[in-house]
Design a protein around this motif. Structure first.
Motif, PDB file in Angstrom:
ATOM      1  N   GLU A  76      -0.962 -71.972 -48.663  1.00  0.00           N
ATOM      2  CA  GLU A  76       0.366 -72.515 -48.983  1.00  0.00           C
ATOM      3  C   GLU A  76       0.257 -73.585 -50.060  1.00  0.00           C
ATOM      4  O   GLU A  76       1.078 -73.638 -50.975  1.00  0.00           O
ATOM      5  CB  GLU A  76       1.017 -73.102 -47.731  1.00  0.00           C
ATOM      6  CG  GLU A  76       1.485 -72.072 -46.739  1.00  0.00           C
ATOM      7  CD  GLU A  76       2.052 -72.688 -45.481  1.00  0.00           C
ATOM      8  OE1 GLU A  76       2.286 -73.922 -45.437  1.00  0.00           O
ATOM      9  OE2 GLU A  76       2.261 -71.937 -44.511  1.00  0.00           O
ATOM     10  N   GLU A  77      -0.752 -74.402 -49.949  1.00  0.00           N
ATOM     11  CA  GLU A  77      -0.945 -75.473 -50.933  1.00  0.00           C
ATOM     12  C   GLU A  77      -1.253 -74.880 -52.313  1.00  0.00           C
ATOM     13  O   GLU A  77      -0.715 -75.333 -53.323  1.00  0.00           O
ATOM     14  CB  GLU A  77      -2.080 -76.388 -50.482  1.00  0.00           C
ATOM     15  CG  GLU A  77      -2.298 -77.569 -51.399  1.00  0.00           C
ATOM     16  CD  GLU A  77      -3.394 -78.477 -50.918  1.00  0.00           C
ATOM     17  OE1 GLU A  77      -3.195 -79.690 -50.997  1.00  0.00           O
ATOM     18  OE2 GLU A  77      -4.439 -77.980 -50.471  1.00  0.00           O
ATOM     19  N   GLU A  78      -2.111 -73.867 -52.348  1.00  0.00           N
ATOM     20  CA  GLU A  78      -2.421 -73.215 -53.619  1.00  0.00           C
ATOM     21  C   GLU A  78      -1.175 -72.593 -54.226  1.00  0.00           C
ATOM     22  O   GLU A  78      -0.957 -72.681 -55.436  1.00  0.00           O
ATOM     23  CB  GLU A  78      -3.499 -72.151 -53.415  1.00  0.00           C
ATOM     24  CG  GLU A  78      -4.875 -72.718 -53.167  1.00  0.00           C
ATOM     25  CD  GLU A  78      -5.898 -71.653 -52.833  1.00  0.00           C
ATOM     26  OE1 GLU A  78      -5.640 -70.453 -53.068  1.00  0.00           O
ATOM     27  OE2 GLU A  78      -6.976 -72.022 -52.342  1.00  0.00           O
ATOM     28  N   GLU A  79      -0.347 -71.967 -53.404  1.00  0.00           N
ATOM     29  CA  GLU A  79       0.894 -71.359 -53.894  1.00  0.00           C
ATOM     30  C   GLU A  79       1.841 -72.434 -54.429  1.00  0.00           C
ATOM     31  O   GLU A  79       2.465 -72.265 -55.475  1.00  0.00           O
ATOM     32  CB  GLU A  79       1.570 -70.563 -52.772  1.00  0.00           C
ATOM     33  CG  GLU A  79       2.805 -69.830 -53.208  1.00  0.00           C
ATOM     34  CD  GLU A  79       2.544 -68.754 -54.256  1.00  0.00           C
ATOM     35  OE1 GLU A  79       3.459 -68.507 -55.069  1.00  0.00           O
ATOM     36  OE2 GLU A  79       1.455 -68.175 -54.282  1.00  0.00           O
ATOM     37  N   GLU A  80       1.925 -73.538 -53.719  1.00  0.00           N
ATOM     38  CA  GLU A  80       2.775 -74.648 -54.159  1.00  0.00           C
ATOM     39  C   GLU A  80       2.285 -75.198 -55.497  1.00  0.00           C
ATOM     40  O   GLU A  80       3.076 -75.456 -56.398  1.00  0.00           O
ATOM     41  CB  GLU A  80       2.757 -75.746 -53.092  1.00  0.00           C
ATOM     42  CG  GLU A  80       3.701 -76.884 -53.355  1.00  0.00           C
ATOM     43  CD  GLU A  80       3.670 -77.906 -52.231  1.00  0.00           C
ATOM     44  OE1 GLU A  80       3.294 -79.054 -52.517  1.00  0.00           O
ATOM     45  OE2 GLU A  80       4.004 -77.545 -51.097  1.00  0.00           O
ATOM     46  N   ASP A  81       0.968 -75.353 -55.630  1.00  0.00           N
ATOM     47  CA  ASP A  81       0.394 -75.837 -56.890  1.00  0.00           C
ATOM     48  C   ASP A  81       0.683 -74.861 -58.022  1.00  0.00           C
ATOM     49  O   ASP A  81       1.013 -75.267 -59.141  1.00  0.00           O
ATOM     50  CB  ASP A  81      -1.114 -76.050 -56.755  1.00  0.00           C
ATOM     51  CG  ASP A  81      -1.474 -77.239 -55.886  1.00  0.00           C
ATOM     52  OD1 ASP A  81      -0.575 -78.067 -55.598  1.00  0.00           O
ATOM     53  OD2 ASP A  81      -2.643 -77.333 -55.481  1.00  0.00           O
ATOM     54  N   LYS A  82       0.558 -73.590 -57.739  1.00  0.00           N
ATOM     55  CA  LYS A  82       0.821 -72.559 -58.752  1.00  0.00           C
ATOM     56  C   LYS A  82       2.276 -72.615 -59.207  1.00  0.00           C
ATOM     57  O   LYS A  82       2.569 -72.562 -60.397  1.00  0.00           O
ATOM     58  CB  LYS A  82       0.504 -71.181 -58.167  1.00  0.00           C
ATOM     59  CG  LYS A  82       0.684 -70.039 -59.118  1.00  0.00           C
ATOM     60  CD  LYS A  82       0.328 -68.722 -58.436  1.00  0.00           C
ATOM     61  CE  LYS A  82       0.596 -67.544 -59.326  1.00  0.00           C
ATOM     62  NZ  LYS A  82       0.318 -66.269 -58.653  1.00  0.00           N
ATOM     63  N   GLU A  83       3.188 -72.745 -58.250  1.00  0.00           N
ATOM     64  CA  GLU A  83       4.616 -72.835 -58.589  1.00  0.00           C
ATOM     65  C   GLU A  83       4.902 -74.084 -59.406  1.00  0.00           C
ATOM     66  O   GLU A  83       5.685 -74.050 -60.351  1.00  0.00           O
ATOM     67  CB  GLU A  83       5.457 -72.821 -57.319  1.00  0.00           C
ATOM     68  CG  GLU A  83       5.481 -71.477 -56.623  1.00  0.00           C
ATOM     69  CD  GLU A  83       6.180 -71.504 -55.274  1.00  0.00           C
ATOM     70  OE1 GLU A  83       6.757 -72.551 -54.905  1.00  0.00           O
ATOM     71  OE2 GLU A  83       6.139 -70.474 -54.588  1.00  0.00           O
ATOM     72  N   THR A  84       4.268 -75.185 -59.069  1.00  0.00           N
ATOM     73  CA  THR A  84       4.450 -76.435 -59.804  1.00  0.00           C
ATOM     74  C   THR A  84       3.974 -76.284 -61.237  1.00  0.00           C
ATOM     75  O   THR A  84       4.648 -76.712 -62.173  1.00  0.00           O
ATOM     76  CB  THR A  84       3.691 -77.594 -59.118  1.00  0.00           C
ATOM     77  OG1 THR A  84       4.186 -77.738 -57.785  1.00  0.00           O
ATOM     78  CG2 THR A  84       3.871 -78.889 -59.874  1.00  0.00           C
ATOM     79  N   ARG A  85       2.823 -75.644 -61.427  1.00  0.00           N
ATOM     80  CA  ARG A  85       2.310 -75.424 -62.785  1.00  0.00           C
ATOM     81  C   ARG A  85       3.247 -74.515 -63.573  1.00  0.00           C
ATOM     82  O   ARG A  85       3.482 -74.739 -64.755  1.00  0.00           O
ATOM     83  CB  ARG A  85       0.903 -74.818 -62.731  1.00  0.00           C
ATOM     84  CG  ARG A  85      -0.174 -75.828 -62.361  1.00  0.00           C
ATOM     85  CD  ARG A  85      -1.563 -75.269 -62.595  1.00  0.00           C
ATOM     86  NE  ARG A  85      -1.831 -74.026 -61.877  1.00  0.00           N
ATOM     87  CZ  ARG A  85      -2.301 -73.934 -60.631  1.00  0.00           C
ATOM     88  NH1 ARG A  85      -2.570 -75.043 -59.965  1.00  0.00           N
ATOM     89  NH2 ARG A  85      -2.522 -72.771 -60.067  1.00  0.00           N
ATOM     90  N   GLN A  86       3.817 -73.500 -62.933  1.00  0.00           N
ATOM     91  CA  GLN A  86       4.736 -72.597 -63.612  1.00  0.00           C
ATOM     92  C   GLN A  86       5.997 -73.325 -64.049  1.00  0.00           C
ATOM     93  O   GLN A  86       6.504 -73.104 -65.134  1.00  0.00           O
ATOM     94  CB  GLN A  86       5.092 -71.410 -62.714  1.00  0.00           C
ATOM     95  CG  GLN A  86       3.967 -70.420 -62.564  1.00  0.00           C
ATOM     96  CD  GLN A  86       4.290 -69.303 -61.588  1.00  0.00           C
ATOM     97  OE1 GLN A  86       5.242 -69.398 -60.812  1.00  0.00           O
ATOM     98  NE2 GLN A  86       3.491 -68.254 -61.615  1.00  0.00           N
ATOM     99  N   VAL A  87       6.485 -74.221 -63.212  1.00  0.00           N
ATOM    100  CA  VAL A  87       7.685 -74.993 -63.549  1.00  0.00           C
ATOM    101  C   VAL A  87       7.388 -75.888 -64.739  1.00  0.00           C
ATOM    102  O   VAL A  87       8.187 -75.986 -65.657  1.00  0.00           O
ATOM    103  CB  VAL A  87       8.170 -75.825 -62.337  1.00  0.00           C
ATOM    104  CG1 VAL A  87       9.205 -76.846 -62.756  1.00  0.00           C
ATOM    105  CG2 VAL A  87       8.713 -74.910 -61.251  1.00  0.00           C
ATOM    106  N   LYS A  88       6.228 -76.523 -64.755  1.00  0.00           N
ATOM    107  CA  LYS A  88       5.855 -77.398 -65.871  1.00  0.00           C
ATOM    108  C   LYS A  88       5.772 -76.602 -67.176  1.00  0.00           C
ATOM    109  O   LYS A  88       6.227 -77.054 -68.207  1.00  0.00           O
ATOM    110  CB  LYS A  88       4.531 -78.100 -65.581  1.00  0.00           C
ATOM    111  CG  LYS A  88       4.650 -79.195 -64.564  1.00  0.00           C
ATOM    112  CD  LYS A  88       3.313 -79.866 -64.326  1.00  0.00           C
ATOM    113  CE  LYS A  88       3.419 -80.941 -63.272  1.00  0.00           C
ATOM    114  NZ  LYS A  88       2.136 -81.571 -62.977  1.00  0.00           N
TER     115      LYS A  88
END
Length: 93
Positions: A76-88
């Motif tokens: 879940e944390e990796e997915e959250e990090d991935k989504e955050t990077r995509q938003v940036k």
């Protein structure tokens, strides 16, 4: 000792921040270490072979559940990090 009953409620839901997830993972890792010690104690106990086997199996099941929960949180944390990077990346365009 029943470790799983001591897993806080927040460890079974989704999380808002990476730091809180890291804290939860750290708590679960600590419980895992304690459970490993309990397993060693069970192996060394002066119980009957049947009682010892039953207790060790129960503790190993709890260990598997803790490991599963830790893996779930890390995913879940990796997915959250991935989504955050995509938003940036999206906002920088």
């Amino acid at each position: 000792m029943q470790i799983l009953s001591s897993i806080p409620n927040y460890a079974t839901t989704s999380y808002g921040t990476s730091s809180s997830t890291q804290s939860i993972i750290k708590d679960l890792e600590k419980q895992k270490t304690e459970l490993q010690a309990d397993i060693q104690e069970a192996y060394q106990a002066n119980d009957t072979a049947e009682d010892k086997t039953e207790k060790v199996q129960q503790l190993q099941q709890e260990m598997q559940q803790l490991e599963w929960k830790i893996q779930q949180l890390q995913a879940e944390e990796e997915e959250e990090d991935k989504e955050t990077r995509q938003v940036k990346v999206t906002t920088q365009k």
